[in-house]
Design a protein around this motif. Structure first.
Motif, PDB file in Angstrom:
ATOM      1  N   SER A 179       0.839  -1.207   0.000  1.00 28.21           N
ATOM      2  CA  SER A 179       0.000   0.000   0.000  1.00 28.21           C
ATOM      3  C   SER A 179       0.872   1.254   0.000  1.00 28.21           C
ATOM      4  O   SER A 179       2.064   1.210   0.321  1.00 28.21           O
ATOM      5  CB  SER A 179      -0.897   0.011   1.237  1.00 28.21           C
ATOM      6  N   LEU A 180       0.257   2.364  -0.338  1.00 30.85           N
ATOM      7  CA  LEU A 180       0.956   3.649  -0.255  1.00 30.85           C
ATOM      8  C   LEU A 180       1.382   3.940   1.180  1.00 30.85           C
ATOM      9  O   LEU A 180       2.448   4.518   1.418  1.00 30.85           O
ATOM     10  CB  LEU A 180       0.079   4.786  -0.785  1.00 30.85           C
TER      11      LEU A 180
ATOM     12  N   LYS B 252       1.846  10.200   4.315  1.00 33.81           N
ATOM     13  CA  LYS B 252       1.180   9.890   3.042  1.00 33.81           C
ATOM     14  C   LYS B 252       0.989  11.162   2.223  1.00 33.81           C
ATOM     15  O   LYS B 252       1.075  11.125   0.999  1.00 33.81           O
ATOM     16  CB  LYS B 252      -0.163   9.201   3.295  1.00 33.81           C
TER      17      LYS B 252
ATOM     18  N   TYR C  67       1.917  11.735  -1.583  1.00 32.32           N
ATOM     19  CA  TYR C  67       0.921  12.192  -2.561  1.00 32.32           C
ATOM     20  C   TYR C  67       1.418  13.364  -3.382  1.00 32.32           C
ATOM     21  O   TYR C  67       0.959  13.576  -4.504  1.00 32.32           O
ATOM     22  CB  TYR C  67      -0.388  12.598  -1.868  1.00 32.32           C
TER      23      TYR C  67
ATOM     24  N   LYS D 254       0.056  10.152  -6.719  1.00 36.13           N
ATOM     25  CA  LYS D 254      -1.282  10.067  -6.131  1.00 36.13           C
ATOM     26  C   LYS D 254      -1.682   8.626  -5.816  1.00 36.13           C
ATOM     27  O   LYS D 254      -2.435   8.379  -4.887  1.00 36.13           O
ATOM     28  CB  LYS D 254      -2.321  10.674  -7.073  1.00 36.13           C
ATOM     29  N   THR D 255      -1.190   7.675  -6.621  1.00 36.88           N
ATOM     30  CA  THR D 255      -1.560   6.272  -6.447  1.00 36.88           C
ATOM     31  C   THR D 255      -0.336   5.388  -6.673  1.00 36.88           C
ATOM     32  O   THR D 255       0.659   5.836  -7.251  1.00 36.88           O
ATOM     33  CB  THR D 255      -2.644   5.849  -7.462  1.00 36.88           C
ATOM     34  N   LYS D 256      -0.451   4.152  -6.262  1.00 36.38           N
ATOM     35  CA  LYS D 256       0.668   3.235  -6.544  1.00 36.38           C
ATOM     36  C   LYS D 256       0.723   2.928  -8.033  1.00 36.38           C
ATOM     37  O   LYS D 256       1.787   2.609  -8.562  1.00 36.38           O
ATOM     38  CB  LYS D 256       0.617   1.986  -5.674  1.00 36.38           C
ATOM     39  N   GLU D 257      -0.406   3.061  -8.740  1.00 34.30           N
ATOM     40  CA  GLU D 257      -0.407   2.914 -10.191  1.00 34.30           C
ATOM     41  C   GLU D 257       0.458   3.994 -10.832  1.00 34.30           C
ATOM     42  O   GLU D 257       1.166   3.734 -11.805  1.00 34.30           O
ATOM     43  CB  GLU D 257      -1.833   2.974 -10.753  1.00 34.30           C
ATOM     44  N   ASP D 258       0.429   5.197 -10.268  1.00 29.05           N
ATOM     45  CA  ASP D 258       1.288   6.282 -10.759  1.00 29.05           C
ATOM     46  C   ASP D 258       2.766   5.947 -10.562  1.00 29.05           C
ATOM     47  O   ASP D 258       3.608   6.263 -11.407  1.00 29.05           O
ATOM     48  CB  ASP D 258       0.981   7.601 -10.049  1.00 29.05           C
TER      49      ASP D 258
END
Length: 193
Positions: free
Chosen positions: A37-38, A49, A53, A57-61
């Motif tokens: 997780s982030l 966090k 950010y 913004k996301t772990k996909e980023d």
């Protein structure tokens, strides 16, 4: 009153963004992409966090940033190859340069190998495949016999697969890299013979 200039970051010291990427790839490799997780990434970095950010913004980023770096490096090789004559020396140099890109991205490539289900969902494998196809087009003419086209493809995949998936015993990374490169170069030399 003038403000004193910030101390420049040392050249060998990674930026915050690079530290996030390094930590994320280590955690993704250790626990898997889906199980990281982030929050865990932020904790390992010792930041909030919110600080994370700011960069992603996301772990996909974060995962996308790995692919962008790899893609940019491979595009640079192919851009160079586009300006060179289609001769054995150029093709050999393309493989040497590709080996250096692999060396620079080993953690990312191992992550890609071990997290293919997540990558399919993120649709980032197409970035990888498109770059491999472009490199392949520089290693062999499109109208070459099938065996030549397959050898050129094997030259690319040998560099990748041997370095990333070959079971390690007593061989060093450097020995594996050199052996893989010799095999790959031998394939394009066989096409030129």
């Amino acid at each position: 009153m003038t403000e004193s200039p910030r101390e420049p970051r040392e050249q060998n010291q990674p930026s915050t963004r690079e530290r996030i990427q390094q930590t994320a790839i280590a955690l993704f490799s250790e626990h898997g992409y889906e199980h990281t997780s982030l929050r865990e990434i932020a904790e390992h970095l010792g930041v909030t966090k919110a600080a994370l950010y700011y960069h992603f913004k996301t772990k996909e980023d974060i995962a996308a940033s790995f692919f962008e770096s790899y893609a940019n490096d491979l595009d640079g090789i192919c851009d160079w190859g586009d300006t060179q004559p289609r001769v054995l020396g150029t093709r050999t140099e393309l493989l040497r340069r590709y080996a250096e890109v692999i060396r620079a991205h080993v953690p990312v490539l191992r992550f890609m190998q071990n997290n293919q289900a997540a990558l399919t969902r993120l649709d980032r494998m197409s970035v990888f495949r498109l770059r491999q196809r472009r490199l392949h087009g520089l290693l062999v003419d499109g109208d070459a016999p099938l065996i030549h086209r397959m050898r050129a493809w094997d030259a690319i995949t040998t560099l990748y697969s041997n370095w990333i998936t070959y079971p390690r015993v007593d061989d060093s990374e450097e020995e594996i890299r050199e052996a893989s490169l010799q095999i790959s170069i031998g394939m394009v030399e066989a096409n030129a013979a």
